[in-house]
Design a protein around this motif. Structure first.
Motif, PDB file in Angstrom:
ATOM      1  N   ASN A  25      74.322  49.537  44.757  1.00  0.00           N
ATOM      2  CA  ASN A  25      73.031  49.961  44.465  1.00  0.00           C
ATOM      3  C   ASN A  25      71.793  49.411  45.633  1.00  0.00           C
ATOM      4  OD1 ASN A  25      71.575  51.118  42.276  1.00  0.00           O
ATOM      5  ND2 ASN A  25      70.898  49.505  40.879  1.00  0.00           N
ATOM      6  N   LYS A  26      71.949  48.454  46.596  1.00  0.00           N
ATOM      7  CA  LYS A  26      71.039  48.568  47.410  1.00  0.00           C
ATOM      8  C   LYS A  26      71.206  49.111  48.934  1.00  0.00           C
ATOM      9  CE  LYS A  26      70.350  43.721  45.068  1.00  0.00           C
ATOM     10  NZ  LYS A  26      69.932  44.330  43.932  1.00  0.00           N
ATOM     11  N   LEU A  27      72.047  49.366  48.719  1.00  0.00           N
ATOM     12  CA  LEU A  27      72.633  49.905  50.496  1.00  0.00           C
ATOM     13  C   LEU A  27      73.042  51.844  50.143  1.00  0.00           C
ATOM     14  CD1 LEU A  27      72.265  49.550  53.143  1.00  0.00           C
ATOM     15  CD2 LEU A  27      74.431  47.972  53.014  1.00  0.00           C
ATOM     16  N   SER A  28      73.011  52.325  51.306  1.00  0.00           N
ATOM     17  CA  SER A  28      73.732  53.875  51.492  1.00  0.00           C
ATOM     18  C   SER A  28      73.944  54.075  52.669  1.00  0.00           C
ATOM     19  CB  SER A  28      73.042  54.725  50.444  1.00  0.00           C
ATOM     20  OG  SER A  28      71.878  54.622  50.713  1.00  0.00           O
ATOM     21  N   LEU A  29      74.734  53.985  53.295  1.00  0.00           N
ATOM     22  CA  LEU A  29      74.709  55.243  54.668  1.00  0.00           C
ATOM     23  C   LEU A  29      75.283  57.254  54.537  1.00  0.00           C
ATOM     24  CD1 LEU A  29      77.135  52.515  55.732  1.00  0.00           C
ATOM     25  CD2 LEU A  29      74.558  52.044  56.351  1.00  0.00           C
ATOM     26  N   GLY A  30      74.332  57.738  55.016  1.00  0.00           N
ATOM     27  CA  GLY A  30      74.912  58.967  55.421  1.00  0.00           C
ATOM     28  C   GLY A  30      74.502  59.870  56.623  1.00  0.00           C
ATOM     29  N   ILE A  31      74.174  60.753  56.371  1.00  0.00           N
ATOM     30  CA  ILE A  31      73.759  61.721  57.204  1.00  0.00           C
ATOM     31  C   ILE A  31      72.955  62.706  56.665  1.00  0.00           C
ATOM     32  CG2 ILE A  31      76.566  62.046  59.194  1.00  0.00           C
ATOM     33  CD1 ILE A  31      77.544  64.439  56.914  1.00  0.00           C
ATOM     34  N   PRO A  63      65.505  47.569  47.770  1.00  0.00           N
ATOM     35  CA  PRO A  63      65.756  46.199  47.166  1.00  0.00           C
ATOM     36  C   PRO A  63      65.956  45.882  45.416  1.00  0.00           C
ATOM     37  CG  PRO A  63      64.154  46.039  48.860  1.00  0.00           C
ATOM     38  CD  PRO A  63      64.773  47.284  48.261  1.00  0.00           C
ATOM     39  N   MET A  64      65.598  47.141  45.119  1.00  0.00           N
ATOM     40  CA  MET A  64      64.877  46.769  43.444  1.00  0.00           C
ATOM     41  C   MET A  64      65.539  48.604  42.650  1.00  0.00           C
ATOM     42  SD  MET A  64      62.298  44.024  42.342  1.00  0.00           S
ATOM     43  CE  MET A  64      60.286  44.905  43.737  1.00  0.00           C
ATOM     44  N   ALA A  65      66.671  48.541  42.899  1.00  0.00           N
ATOM     45  CA  ALA A  65      66.897  49.836  42.349  1.00  0.00           C
ATOM     46  C   ALA A  65      67.012  50.339  41.198  1.00  0.00           C
ATOM     47  CB  ALA A  65      68.534  50.751  43.046  1.00  0.00           C
ATOM     48  N   PHE A  69      60.254  52.492  38.747  1.00  0.00           N
ATOM     49  CA  PHE A  69      60.205  52.987  39.565  1.00  0.00           C
ATOM     50  C   PHE A  69      60.202  51.972  40.855  1.00  0.00           C
ATOM     51  CE2 PHE A  69      57.014  54.573  37.049  1.00  0.00           C
ATOM     52  CZ  PHE A  69      56.443  55.917  37.799  1.00  0.00           C
ATOM     53  N   HIS A  70      60.342  51.972  42.579  1.00  0.00           N
ATOM     54  CA  HIS A  70      60.687  51.424  43.257  1.00  0.00           C
ATOM     55  C   HIS A  70      60.904  51.752  44.368  1.00  0.00           C
ATOM     56  CE1 HIS A  70      64.553  53.076  41.957  1.00  0.00           C
ATOM     57  NE2 HIS A  70      64.788  53.235  43.451  1.00  0.00           N
ATOM     58  N   LEU A  71      60.878  51.281  45.288  1.00  0.00           N
ATOM     59  CA  LEU A  71      60.736  51.256  46.878  1.00  0.00           C
ATOM     60  C   LEU A  71      62.282  51.526  47.963  1.00  0.00           C
ATOM     61  CD1 LEU A  71      57.717  49.460  48.519  1.00  0.00           C
ATOM     62  CD2 LEU A  71      57.664  51.184  47.447  1.00  0.00           C
ATOM     63  N   SER A  72      62.399  52.634  48.292  1.00  0.00           N
ATOM     64  CA  SER A  72      63.475  51.992  49.383  1.00  0.00           C
ATOM     65  C   SER A  72      63.081  52.438  50.977  1.00  0.00           C
ATOM     66  CB  SER A  72      64.572  53.443  48.557  1.00  0.00           C
ATOM     67  OG  SER A  72      63.771  54.965  49.024  1.00  0.00           O
ATOM     68  N   PHE A  73      63.404  51.421  51.470  1.00  0.00           N
ATOM     69  CA  PHE A  73      63.318  51.690  52.931  1.00  0.00           C
ATOM     70  C   PHE A  73      64.924  52.707  54.471  1.00  0.00           C
ATOM     71  CE2 PHE A  73      61.750  48.557  51.072  1.00  0.00           C
ATOM     72  CZ  PHE A  73      60.391  48.526  51.301  1.00  0.00           C
ATOM     73  N   GLN A 122      64.136  57.559  63.160  1.00  0.00           N
ATOM     74  CA  GLN A 122      62.952  57.907  62.230  1.00  0.00           C
ATOM     75  C   GLN A 122      62.587  56.868  60.838  1.00  0.00           C
ATOM     76  OE1 GLN A 122      62.367  62.069  61.672  1.00  0.00           O
ATOM     77  NE2 GLN A 122      62.582  61.065  58.660  1.00  0.00           N
ATOM     78  N   PRO A 123      61.886  55.600  60.974  1.00  0.00           N
ATOM     79  CA  PRO A 123      61.942  54.799  59.736  1.00  0.00           C
ATOM     80  C   PRO A 123      60.584  55.182  58.600  1.00  0.00           C
ATOM     81  CG  PRO A 123      60.483  54.166  61.936  1.00  0.00           C
ATOM     82  CD  PRO A 123      61.274  55.326  62.349  1.00  0.00           C
ATOM     83  N   GLY A 124      61.174  55.216  57.375  1.00  0.00           N
ATOM     84  CA  GLY A 124      60.543  55.075  56.664  1.00  0.00           C
ATOM     85  C   GLY A 124      59.833  54.555  55.008  1.00  0.00           C
ATOM     86  N   ILE A 125      59.676  54.719  54.191  1.00  0.00           N
ATOM     87  CA  ILE A 125      58.970  53.823  53.028  1.00  0.00           C
ATOM     88  C   ILE A 125      59.042  55.251  52.075  1.00  0.00           C
ATOM     89  CG2 ILE A 125      57.319  53.913  53.547  1.00  0.00           C
ATOM     90  CD1 ILE A 125      57.207  51.302  52.037  1.00  0.00           C
ATOM     91  N   ASN A 126      59.654  55.221  50.839  1.00  0.00           N
ATOM     92  CA  ASN A 126      59.317  56.162  49.532  1.00  0.00           C
ATOM     93  C   ASN A 126      59.071  54.921  48.271  1.00  0.00           C
ATOM     94  OD1 ASN A 126      60.462  58.301  51.264  1.00  0.00           O
ATOM     95  ND2 ASN A 126      62.329  57.727  51.071  1.00  0.00           N
ATOM     96  N   LEU A 127      58.592  55.720  48.089  1.00  0.00           N
ATOM     97  CA  LEU A 127      58.728  55.410  46.425  1.00  0.00           C
ATOM     98  C   LEU A 127      59.764  55.904  45.400  1.00  0.00           C
ATOM     99  CD1 LEU A 127      57.206  53.588  44.375  1.00  0.00           C
ATOM    100  CD2 LEU A 127      55.051  55.814  43.504  1.00  0.00           C
ATOM    101  N   GLU A 128      60.813  55.980  45.069  1.00  0.00           N
ATOM    102  CA  GLU A 128      61.557  56.777  44.429  1.00  0.00           C
ATOM    103  C   GLU A 128      61.600  56.083  42.376  1.00  0.00           C
ATOM    104  OE1 GLU A 128      65.424  56.299  47.274  1.00  0.00           O
ATOM    105  OE2 GLU A 128      65.461  55.686  44.804  1.00  0.00           O
ATOM    106  N   VAL A 129      61.230  57.244  42.090  1.00  0.00           N
ATOM    107  CA  VAL A 129      61.467  57.199  40.020  1.00  0.00           C
ATOM    108  C   VAL A 129      62.694  57.635  39.613  1.00  0.00           C
ATOM    109  CG1 VAL A 129      60.143  58.077  38.628  1.00  0.00           C
ATOM    110  CG2 VAL A 129      59.579  58.165  39.923  1.00  0.00           C
ATOM    111  N   ASN A 130      63.507  56.786  39.076  1.00  0.00           N
ATOM    112  CA  ASN A 130      64.540  57.183  38.532  1.00  0.00           C
ATOM    113  C   ASN A 130      64.413  57.369  37.044  1.00  0.00           C
ATOM    114  OD1 ASN A 130      66.525  56.130  40.242  1.00  0.00           O
ATOM    115  ND2 ASN A 130      66.250  54.037  39.058  1.00  0.00           N
TER     116      ASN A 130
END
Length: 177
Positions: A25-31, A63-65, A69-73, A122-130
């Motif tokens: 729930n804290k790490l994902s890999l993709g394309i 980190p706190m998925a 409301f939580h942040l993702s990087f 391309q690094p970034g920061i997102n505010l996510e809402v479940n």
């Protein structure tokens, strides 16, 4: 999960699609693939900044998925490719359509063929809402850095992003006795 997003900022809007595998729930890999949207301000499709593609491998840390409301990087690393204006002008305005050479050329008339290429980070920061168990919406900011001999100043840029993710984010296996 499948992700769709729109990036906006210098260089015009881009549409992005991504496919991610969530390891936990804290790490994902993709394309992912980001492509400049069609230009509607000029009938020839030209604008001051050339269109570009960015195809990348992605990694995202959240980190706190489980919080509403939580942040993702997110981090994307791949190839930036800009259109070659000479090929684009030739194929869009000078070539009769349809006719000989129209379609079936296996990329010979691709506006990105022989255009400048560079390594993109391309690094970034997102505010996510479940929103629901299988749907998240997000908004954020990122910066695309370009590296290499063929890089152009238009390849590096700051953008805002909005999007949606659909998928299984926290799969728990029940172990039998």
């Amino acid at each position: 999960s499948l992700q769709s997003q729109v990036l906006f900022g210098k260089g015009g809007p881009e549409h992005g699609m991504g496919l991610q595998m969530h390891l936990n729930n804290k790490l994902s890999l993709g394309i992912a693939s980001f492509n400049s949207m069609d230009r509607r301000d000029d009938r020839n499709g030209m604008a001051p900044e050339p269109r570009q593609r960015f195809n990348a491998l992605t990694i995202e840390v959240t980190p706190m998925a489980n919080k509403l409301f939580h942040l993702s990087f997110p981090l994307a690393i791949g190839r930036i490719q800009q259109e070659n204006p000479m090929i684009y002008n030739y194929t869009s305005s000078m070539m009769p359509q349809p006719g000989p050479g129209y379609g079936g050329n296996w990329g010979r008339n691709d506006p990105f063929r022989n255009g400048p290429r560079a390594l993109g980070v391309q690094p970034g920061i997102n505010l996510e809402v479940n929103l629901f168990k299988y749907i998240k919406v997000f908004g954020g900011a990122n910066y695309r850095f370009a590296f290499g001999e063929e890089k152009t100043r238009d390849m590096s840029r700051a953008t805002g992003t909005i999007g949606v993710k659909v998928g299984v984010f926290d799969y728990r296996r029940v172990r039998g006795k």
